[in-house]
Enzyme design. Structure first.
Site, PDB file in Angstrom:
ATOM      1  CD  GLU A 146      52.276 -86.855 -10.692  1.00 58.34           C
ATOM      2  OE1 GLU A 146      51.259 -85.552  -9.826  1.00 58.34           O
ATOM      3  OE2 GLU A 146      51.791 -88.070 -11.232  1.00 58.34           O
ATOM      4  CG  ASN A 147      54.485 -78.877 -16.279  1.00 58.30           C
ATOM      5  OD1 ASN A 147      53.119 -78.702 -16.537  1.00 58.30           O
ATOM      6  ND2 ASN A 147      55.452 -78.949 -16.153  1.00 58.30           N
ATOM      7  CD  GLU A 180      57.589 -97.194 -16.211  1.00 58.65           C
ATOM      8  OE1 GLU A 180      57.549 -95.749 -15.446  1.00 58.65           O
ATOM      9  OE2 GLU A 180      57.138 -97.813 -15.687  1.00 58.65           O
ATOM     10  CB  CYS A 191      55.606 -92.400 -16.917  1.00 59.53           C
ATOM     11  SG  CYS A 191      54.517 -92.380 -17.002  1.00 59.53           S
ATOM     12  CG  ASN A 203      56.085 -90.307 -10.540  1.00 63.43           C
ATOM     13  OD1 ASN A 203      56.621 -91.077  -9.923  1.00 63.43           O
ATOM     14  ND2 ASN A 203      54.614 -90.243 -10.951  1.00 63.43           N
ATOM     15  CB  CYS A 220      51.539 -95.502 -19.330  1.00 64.15           C
ATOM     16  SG  CYS A 220      52.889 -94.774 -20.301  1.00 64.15           S
ATOM     17  CE1 TYR A 225      47.494 -81.618 -12.544  1.00 61.21           C
ATOM     18  CE2 TYR A 225      45.247 -83.284 -12.946  1.00 61.21           C
ATOM     19  CZ  TYR A 225      46.087 -82.368 -12.239  1.00 61.21           C
ATOM     20  OH  TYR A 225      45.530 -81.605 -11.125  1.00 61.21           O
TER      21      TYR A 225
HETATM   22  N1  THU Z   1      53.356 -93.691 -13.556  1.00 60.19           N
HETATM   23  C1  THU Z   1      54.580 -93.994 -13.666  1.00 60.19           C
HETATM   24  O1  THU Z   1      55.220 -93.299 -13.378  1.00 60.19           O
HETATM   25  N2  THU Z   1      54.854 -95.037 -14.108  1.00 60.19           N
HETATM   26  C2  THU Z   1      54.171 -95.978 -14.606  1.00 60.19           C
HETATM   27  O2  THU Z   1      54.611 -96.971 -15.266  1.00 60.19           O
HETATM   28  C3  THU Z   1      52.735 -95.637 -14.287  1.00 60.19           C
HETATM   29  C4  THU Z   1      52.180 -94.620 -13.694  1.00 60.19           C
HETATM   30  C5  THU Z   1      52.947 -92.630 -13.060  1.00 60.19           C
HETATM   31  C6  THU Z   1      52.264 -91.259 -14.189  1.00 60.19           C
HETATM   32  C7  THU Z   1      51.986 -90.175 -13.153  1.00 60.19           C
HETATM   33  O3  THU Z   1      52.673 -89.328 -12.480  1.00 60.19           O
HETATM   34  C8  THU Z   1      51.119 -91.436 -12.107  1.00 60.19           C
HETATM   35  O4  THU Z   1      51.910 -92.571 -12.022  1.00 60.19           O
HETATM   36  C9  THU Z   1      50.246 -91.640 -11.694  1.00 60.19           C
HETATM   37  O5  THU Z   1      49.188 -91.887 -12.797  1.00 60.19           O
END
Ligand code: THU
Length: 145
Positions: free
Chosen positions: A54-55, A65, A63, A52, A96, A58
Site C-alpha cells: 500500500e501507499n 496478485e 495488490c 499487497n 479485484c 491510497y
Molecule cells: N487486495 C489484494 O491485494 N488482493 C485482492 O485480491 C483484494 C484486495 C489488497 C488491496 C489493498 O491493499 C487491500 O487488499 C484492501 O483492499
C-alpha cells in the site's frame, strides 16, 4: 480448452497454498490492515510470491496478485500453471477487477485461480469465470481503424 496443462498434483497445490498463505506476512498494509498473499506456480515448476503493497496516497497501492505477476514476468517467466491468493477473510478474497485484467494479459481462459480463506479452505475459479468477454493481447491482432 487447454485445461490439462493446469492440472496440479496434490503436492503442487499444497506447496502453492502454503507459500500464498505465508506470503501474507510480507504484506505492507498499514492503511487497510488487510493482508493478502499470492503465489504463482510456473509451468517450469517455480513458485513466485507477492503481497499487497500500500501507499500513503491510497490509489497508488498494489495488490498481491499484480506484485506476484510483475515479479514473475521480470524474472523471465511467461508460462503459468496456477495462482493462489490468500487473505484473512471468510469467504476468501477474490481478485479485484484491475487484477483480473492484469492476470488476463498472461493467462488463458482455463487458468485456475485458487482463493484461500482464513482457515485454509479454498475456492477455485478459472479466468473465464472471473473475467468473461475479456479484452486482451489477441485483440490487438485484428484490424484497427
Ligand atoms: N487486495 C489484494 O491485494 N488482493 C485482492 O485480491 C483484494 C484486495 C489488497 C488491496 C489493498 O491493499 C487491500 O487488499 C484492501 O483492499
Amino acid at each position: 480448452m487447454d485445461s490439462s496443462k493446469y492440472n496440479l498434483s496434490a503436492q503442487e497445490l499444497q506447496t502453492l497454498s502454503s507459500k500464498a498463505i505465508s506470503a501474507k506476512a510480507a504484506a505492507y498494509c498499514p492503511y487497510s490492515k488487510f493482508r493478502v498473499g499470492a503465489c504463482i506456480l510456473t509451468q517450469s515448476g517455480e513458485y513466485v510470491i507477492g503481497a499487497n503493497v500500500e501507499n500513503a496516497s491510497y490509489p497508488v497501492g498494489t495488490c498481491a496478485e499484480r506484485v506476484a505477476f510483475a515479479t514473475a514476468i521480470v524474472s523471465g517467466h511467461h508460462d503459468f500453471k496456477a495462482i493462489a491468493v490468500a487473505s484473512d477473510t471468510k469467504p476468501p478474497a477474490s481478485p479485484c477487477g484491475m487484477c483480473r485484467q492484469f492476470l488476463n494479459e498472461f493467462t488463458t481462459p482455463a487458468f485456475p485461480v485458487y482463493m484461500y480463506d482464513s482457515e485454509g479452505n479454498y475456492q477455485v475459479k478459472t479466468m473465464q469465470e472471473l473475467l468473461p468477454d475479456s479484452f486482451g493481447p489477441e485483440d490487438f491482432a485484428g484490424e484497427r481503424a
